[in-house]
Design an enzyme around this catalytic site. Structure first.
Site, mmCIF file in Angstrom:
data_model
loop_
_atom_site.group_PDB
_atom_site.id
_atom_site.type_symbol
_atom_site.label_atom_id
_atom_site.label_comp_id
_atom_site.label_asym_id
_atom_site.label_seq_id
_atom_site.Cartn_x
_atom_site.Cartn_y
_atom_site.Cartn_z
ATOM 1 C CE LYS A 174 -4.397 -1.607 1.657
ATOM 2 N NZ LYS A 174 -5.535 -1.410 2.532
ATOM 3 C CE LYS A 189 -12.872 -3.160 0.213
ATOM 4 N NZ LYS A 189 -13.371 -3.949 1.315
ATOM 5 C CE LYS A 245 -7.268 -8.520 -1.267
ATOM 6 N NZ LYS A 245 -7.298 -8.133 0.151
HETATM 7 P P1 AMP Z 1 -11.120 -6.070 3.815
HETATM 8 O O1 AMP Z 1 -12.350 -5.798 3.030
HETATM 9 O O2 AMP Z 1 -9.860 -5.799 3.077
HETATM 10 O O3 AMP Z 1 -11.184 -5.504 5.221
HETATM 11 O O4 AMP Z 1 -11.116 -7.635 4.034
HETATM 12 C C1 AMP Z 1 -12.014 -8.224 4.918
HETATM 13 C C2 AMP Z 1 -11.721 -9.685 5.071
HETATM 14 O O5 AMP Z 1 -12.000 -10.344 3.839
HETATM 15 C C3 AMP Z 1 -10.291 -10.047 5.435
HETATM 16 O O6 AMP Z 1 -10.295 -11.155 6.300
HETATM 17 C C4 AMP Z 1 -9.683 -10.401 4.123
HETATM 18 O O7 AMP Z 1 -8.631 -11.318 4.269
HETATM 19 C C5 AMP Z 1 -10.855 -11.026 3.385
HETATM 20 N N1 AMP Z 1 -10.748 -10.795 1.952
HETATM 21 C C6 AMP Z 1 -10.674 -9.599 1.313
HETATM 22 N N2 AMP Z 1 -10.557 -9.764 -0.019
HETATM 23 C C7 AMP Z 1 -10.553 -11.115 -0.217
HETATM 24 C C8 AMP Z 1 -10.451 -11.943 -1.365
HETATM 25 N N3 AMP Z 1 -10.314 -11.428 -2.600
HETATM 26 N N4 AMP Z 1 -10.501 -13.285 -1.198
HETATM 27 C C9 AMP Z 1 -10.657 -13.832 0.035
HETATM 28 N N5 AMP Z 1 -10.733 -13.100 1.158
HETATM 29 C C10 AMP Z 1 -10.688 -11.770 1.042
#
Ligand code: AMP
Ligand code: TRP
Length: 328
Positions: free
Chosen positions: A112, A196, A193
């Site tokens: 980041k 959004k 990955k």
């Molecule tokens: P975040 O939206 O970045 O706070 O992610 C929330 C949770 O979702 C965290 O536990 C991430 O590891 C999981 N996560 C986010 N993006 C992915 C993805 N593309 N595949 C699987 N898990 C995800």
């Protein structure tokens, strides 16, 4: 020992099916086997600029989605991190235990901050706040997607370091990472990955996307030219990613999906995939719309904050006492 589960999803963007797969679906599946704390890490979101109105809306949206996805607020404690000041306070105490070098090695920080002229110091210390989130509730199990494993490892190191120096204060938590769907990749590129923050909207499916949009996005998902629905990340990453999504949303095993589409092209497979995702999301979206503007949502979050505060204060006071702060 009581089994306690804690986890959260940042309100820094709209939730996509990757976050659902790696995180929210696991919260729902595990809620009856643990004492659960599922929170909205809104303090984490501001490591990068958030428009205040959007942060406000997304935090409520996520809480409503937790409930709509099936987390029972009578069983699990659902709350907003910024409502429980102990998180910020314990984070400061733990910063005294974290090393500059180990925080510099966090891959998420490296990703980041790369190429940026300035980043906030909060982006750098954010894994310590995450450690505070987990340790405050003496969580034994932390369900996360693959990308958060390193942060849970750091949490374990900080807890052990603190316990060694000041006496046993924190439970050492375990990450819980499921086999299928811990890392959902973008629909446009299986090396990135699903996120959004990708400017290409066709690379992700949001939890609140309309069925027509979901069908369109899956129909445009990249595949290969071999026309065979087979799971093999080395040679067929695009299709393997779609099979994992299919499995998470339909509950069917990967071999069963391969068999179902044997001898059929990708067209039928992508249609089936879109319908499996829609079938899961439609009832979630319906409940979301029913509760998003209701007083019930506020009441659940207020009640959750009271319960979370009580649990958090016990640990915070113990940590302060252990370090030598005067407590009464
Ligand atoms: P975040 O939206 O970045 O706070 O992610 C929330 C949770 O979702 C965290 O536990 C991430 O590891 C999981 N996560 C986010 N993006 C992915 C993805 N593309 N595949 C699987 N898990 C995800
Ligand atoms: N850092 C996590 C993410 O970006 C969100 C998070 C914050 C979290 N605190 C947590 C997850 C505590 C699990 C436990 O996805």
């Amino acid at each position: 020992m009581n089994k306690r589960m804690l986890s959260g999803i940042k309100p820094s963007g709209d939730l996509n099916i990757g976050g659902y797969s790696g995180s929210l679906s696991q919260f729902v599946a595990n809620q009856h086997d643990y004492e659960c704390f599922f929170f909205i890490p809104d303090l984490h979101a501001i490591t990068v600029y958030q428009d205040p109105k959007e942060l406000h809306q997304r935090s409520r949206d996520l809480a409503a989605l937790y409930i709509a996805a099936g987390i029972d607020p009578n069983k699990a404690t659902i709350f907003l991190q910024s409502q429980v000041s102990a998180h910020a306070e314990l984070s400061w105490l733990l910063e005294s235990q974290a090393h500059f070098g180990e925080l510099s090695r966090m891959t998420q920080f490296k990703d980041k901050s790369e190429g940026k002229d300035t980043v906030s110091s909060a982006l750098f210390t954010y894994p310590v706040l995450m450690a505070a989130d987990i340790l405050l509730y003496q969580a034994t199990h932390v369900p996360v997607g693959d990308d958060q494993k390193q942060h849970v490892e750091l949490t374990r190191d900080l807890a052990a370091r603190f316990n060694n120096k000041y006496g046993k204060t924190f439970v050492i938590p375990e990450p819980v990472i499921q086999e299928t769907g811990a890392r959902i990749m973008g629909l446009d590129d299986p090396t990135n990955k699903m996120s959004k923050s990708n400017p290409n909207q066709n690379s992700y499916v949001l939890l609140l996307d309309d069925p027509a949009v979901i069908r369109k996005k899956f129909s445009r998902a990249v595949t290969d030219s071999d026309m065979c629905v087979r799971y093999d990340w080395d040679t067929k990453p695009e299709v393997s990613n779609l099979i994992e999504i299919y499995s998470v949303f339909s509950g069917e095993s990967i071999p069963a999906i391969e068999k179902q589409y044997e001898g059929q092209g990708y067209g039928a497979f992508k249609k089936g995939l879109a319908e499996a995702v829609i079938a899961k999301l439609e009832p979630i979206q319906k409940t979301y719309h029913e509760i998003i503007n209701s007083k019930d949502l506020d009441d659940i979050l207020k009640d959750g904050a009271v319960r979370a505060n009580e649990a958090a204060q016990v640990t915070l006071q113990a940590a302060k006492r252990a370090m030598g702060f005067v407590t009464f």
